[in-house]
Write an enzyme that holds these catalytic residues in place. Structure first.
Site, mmCIF file in Angstrom:
data_model
loop_
_atom_site.group_PDB
_atom_site.id
_atom_site.type_symbol
_atom_site.label_atom_id
_atom_site.label_comp_id
_atom_site.label_asym_id
_atom_site.label_seq_id
_atom_site.Cartn_x
_atom_site.Cartn_y
_atom_site.Cartn_z
ATOM 1 C CG ASP A 44 55.097 -12.216 -13.153
ATOM 2 O OD1 ASP A 44 55.605 -11.691 -12.156
ATOM 3 O OD2 ASP A 44 53.870 -12.414 -13.260
ATOM 4 C CB SER A 45 58.061 -12.842 -9.784
ATOM 5 O OG SER A 45 58.490 -12.927 -8.447
ATOM 6 C CB ALA A 46 60.510 -17.102 -10.037
ATOM 7 N N GLY B 284 61.373 -13.548 -14.201
ATOM 8 C CA GLY B 284 62.318 -12.481 -14.541
ATOM 9 C C GLY B 284 63.744 -12.864 -14.220
#
Length: 335
Positions: free
Chosen positions: A173-175, A177
């Site tokens: 998720d976000s970082a 990812g």
């Protein structure tokens, strides 16, 4: 009249107190003297929705760095067949976040229950105390821990009795990812170095990529975005190696010194982003380029949705649709 100089200051002169130079969502403060303050509270104060339908526990996976991961599994699996393993690597711009934050825990409850999977949520070292590539190294260590469990003479029965080590999916998720992308690059198709663990695919949830040239949506997107451009810049400033730019290979997959992804083999990738997320253009560009190069990549954009919509409101219709899409991705790539 002479003055004695001690450590660059005049003896007896008042030393100004350090002042705050950076702040992230109320839980991280960086001061002018380099000191760091971290809150022991999460930045998202939401109730933990633990109804007992999912069991969980914490495990140390890197004692040297004091890192733990949180394991989840359905309390009553609907089948005797072993369950796929789904890694969920949390976000936070590499600077904040934890497996223990309630928004992370609630989403992992949902993932374990809806996907009928064992969920592994690892922590990693945070910046600015530990700049990149520390977080990516820790992501790999969390996978290496799984391999160690798979080959151990006496593995953790809580995990081994229900988990299918040959069906592993890595999401971030976000970082997280971004970390998942770098794990995909490192492991390549087939993830041979983790055998008998077998990674079947990757799910990049609003992956946190950057670059020195602004994308159109970064420049023109909503200023009030949940992840706004000032916060994006701050996260990068605090997390990239000192002296580097956001074209660093750990930030920009297509930067001037980044590895050539066209020549690499990857396991299937699902790229997900919200239509109102300032990171949208970078996620779409990533998916389009890999697809053009013949990689098995699927891109999903959820119209009007903000960064992290799936954890902010896991029960919204877009979040429910995304869960079905992830479930389909797992099913299609488990054969």
């Amino acid at each position: 009249m002479s003055h004695t100089v001690v450590d660059g200051t005049t003896a007896g002169a008042a030393v100004p107190p350090p002042h705050e130079v950076d702040e992230c969502r109320g839980v991280l403060r960086v001061y002018s003297d380099g000191s760091i303050w971290r809150s022991n509270k999460p930045s998202f104060e939401v109730p933990i929705r633990d109804d007992g339908s999912v069991l969980w526990k914490d495990v140390v996976f890197d004692a040297a760095h004091g890192l733990q991961l949180r394991l989840y599994k359905p309390a009553s699996p609907s089948t005797l067949a072993k369950l796929p393993i789904f890694y969920y690597i949390h976000g936070g711009g590499f600077c904040i976040g934890s497996r223990t934050w309630p928004n992370c825990q609630n989403y992992c409850f949902k993932l374990a229950s809806e996907l009928k999977a064992v969920v592994v949520a690892p922590d990693y070292r945070l910046a600015p105390e530990n700049r990149l590539p520390a977080a990516i190294e820790d992501g790999y260590a969390a996978l290496k821990w799984l391999k160690d469990q798979a080959v151990a003479e006496e593995p953790d029965a809580w995990l081994a009795d229900v988990a299918d080590f040959s069906r592993v999916f890595i999401s971030g998720d976000s970082a997280g990812g971004n970390i998942a992308h770098h794990l995909a690059v490192r492991l390549g198709a087939g993830s041979g170095e983790l055998a008998p663990v077998r990674v079947r695919g990757y799910v990049f949830l609003a992956p946190f990529f950057g670059g020195t040239v602004r994308t159109r949506f970064e420049a023109e997107g909503p200023k009030e975005a949940f992840l706004n451009i000032d916060l994006i810049d701050r996260f990068w400033r605090l997390s990239i190696p000192v002296g580097e730019t956001t074209d660093h290979p750990l930030v920009n997959p297509f930067g001037p010194n980044s590895p050539n992804l066209e020549k690499m083999d990857f396991d299937p990738i699902l790229v997900v982003v919200g239509g109102s997320d300032l990171l949208k253009d970078r996620a779409e560009d990533y998916a389009k380029k890999l697809k053009k190069w013949g990689k098995k990549v699927e891109y999903l954009e959820f119209e009007g949705q903000q960064h992290g919509f799936f954890t902010i409101d896991p029960n919204s219709e877009p979040s429910k649709k995304l869960m079905l899409d992830i479930k389909k991705f797992i099913t299609e790539n488990s054969i």
